[in-house]
Motif scaffolding. Structure first.
Motif: not given
Lengths: 214, 214, 214, 214
Positions: A143-165
């Motif tokens: 249904t169009h009444l659906h509420r989608e939450w698109v989370p925002i993750i802080e950008n980083s060049q530390d890939m292991p940390t980013l994958a963990s977050t």
């Protein structure tokens, strides 16, 4: 696996070129992957630094679940010789999504509107999208009444940390179909490449609509 | 009917791909239909959930006036075997337009600007478009002084109710060339697919112009 | 040099047509060049006044470091006879960039957003772009925290003076990947045409993002 | 004249399709013409009501200086049989431009930005465009300091009156390269179709830039 790979590579190239034409993968940005095998995990993925508007099947690479390049013979439909390359630096994010969601394909785009909204809504932790018919194109939404939450993750060049977050975010929002990296771009996925592409089109549309009214 | 169907299917595919390229049918959104026979009513229609950018003639379906799928052999120009599918969920709206207006084709698009305006003007019940030369491309309009009222209907997943509301709207605004579903998209139609496509281009243009100045 | 020229001309044409399709080289605006030889300097360059959407390899010209047209036989891949032409009026800027930066290719586009921002930020002397992942596509940039300064140079029809100002700017900002001419357009470059094209896409993307939020 | 016509028709079709793809000729709007002979005047012109995205050479028509359809055999490159048609309703404006300016080709587009600016600046009687390098692409302009005045004419369905007003405007602004019809679109021209197309691209670019900053 080779034949499977050849077809998958062709579809990755086709989708990548189409999204580049729309301006969502400019300047070698973004990357795409598709699962070839689950046990052990084998992913076909675009190489680092490739122009998606001129991508060839011979550039698509194998990786395993540690994101290591697998040096097996790759058979391409065009019989072009495989081009040596480095898997995308963001491979760990693809693997994280595949494992956490059981996804069969992951697409990461860089559009102007996604980039803008990922910054505008950063302090709120995500973009809420609600009430659009277009949402019904997301897997499982009825249904169009659906509420989608698109989370925002802080950008980083530390890939292991980013994958963990990212892993924490995927657990915290189990029904999210996508996430944004701040001032970076959109990640979405699907059971297969077709569904992942559909999700890209839907989310890019919705982010543009939200962007134009905000 | 088969040959007629083959040509109609080809034209539906061609128009659908073109509108997808413009970004007006992203993510499997939207649908298109064309009348094959009037008595009894037979419509060729796009299937539910299809990527319009990769639509094939083999995916186009027959339906009757109750929107029931007709399992007759379908002959396609490409001689591809027909692909089993489900007619668009919004088939009742196509049938309602065909019956109320005598239309030969109906096109439903999802553009960013139509989506935005359908919400901005929802409380006024419609969008008034007046004074543009472009209006003269609408069937029967002979001057830019024409005032087009594009009614907005509240979106719903209850298709029978939505079809019933639509019937009232079509009666109330007998000269309307189109309507908007709120936060959903645009419906327009024509004597044939060519005219319906022309109406889509005109209305999407006018909604973008109105959107950019509002 | 002839074979080298034929391939280079083909790549210049391909890139030019693609950028024209995106609306960044409208109305014969803009120009592209690529280095054929360093000692003595030989550049392949687009002619003055060419429609980039219909550019042919036969129109690409040779120039030397004084921007003089070199009347050597040019071999094109298509075997079309070379079309006589005048090198771009802005050839001195291409030569200046090639010499100051050791660039292998230079691309100059005219986009709407670059034109707008080159005026909005003229008094500040440049556009600061910082914190975008997309920046990592610029040669040598390894983090989104990078701060790119795109200097703005006042436009002029006095080409020797403009080239001289440009030389000062290139010295003053040794790490700049691009510059803007005010109300004129963007210049960027790369080790080869592929990198220069990547830089165009990245900078046009970033300027559009900056333009939409400012 | 027939061979000349065949080539001219092909070029008209090629330009029309390209401008339709950019969204500047949507919904059968706009029209294009090119001079075949001066004494007596013979124009090749697009027919009324044609979809420019699917235009065929067989649809291009001859008219004389009274805008009357000339029923001479038309030879098309594709050897398709000429399609009967009605010359564009706006043929008198094309003839007026050709006679007043000695133009060899005239193009009339309907873009969103031209439509918006033609209304925003209507009370000032025109749009002033100054200081852009892009202006140098207009015939005879040698510096970005050039000031182009694009007169705006009130729209009307009374074609003889509109043509008469146009003649006055063309006399009053002898150096204008184009004019706008209010809430209608842009007219520009050139010595040949190539120059007219270049002028379209330049003016649409400049109107978009002006529209985005105003």
């Amino acid at each position: 696996m080779s034949e499977n790979f050849a077809e998958t590579a062709l579809r990755l190239v086709s989708v990548a070129r189409g999204l580049h034409a729309r301006g969502w993968l400019l300047g070698t940005s973004g990357n795409l992957s598709a699962v070839l095998d689950r046990e052990p995990l084998r992913l076909a993925i675009t190489p680092s630094g490739a122009d998606k508007g001129e991508l060839e099947t011979s550039q698509i690479l194998f990786i395993d679940e540690l994101c290591k390049y697998i040096d097996e013979p790759r058979v391409t439909l065009s019989n072009d010789r495989p081009v040596p390359g480095k898997p995308s630096d963001e491979s760990p994010l693809h693997v994280a999504v595949v494992k956490a969601r059981g996804a069969g394909a992951v697409i990461h785009t860089h559009s102007v509107w996604a980039t803008i909204l990922s910054d505008v809504y950063a302090n709120e932790g995500g973009v809420e999208i609600e009430g659009y018919e277009m949402l019904k194109g997301l897997d499982g939404v009825t249904t169009h009444l659906h509420r989608e939450w698109v989370p925002i993750i802080e950008n980083s060049q530390d890939m292991p940390t980013l994958a963990s977050t990212l892993n924490e975010v995927l657990v915290k929002y189990p029904s999210a179909h996508a996430f944004l990296l701040r001032r970076h771009g959109l990640y979405t996925w699907g059971r297969d490449l077709k569904e992942a592409k559909r999700h890209v089109e839907i989310l890019e549309f919705l982010l543009e609509a939200e962007g134009r009214i905000s």
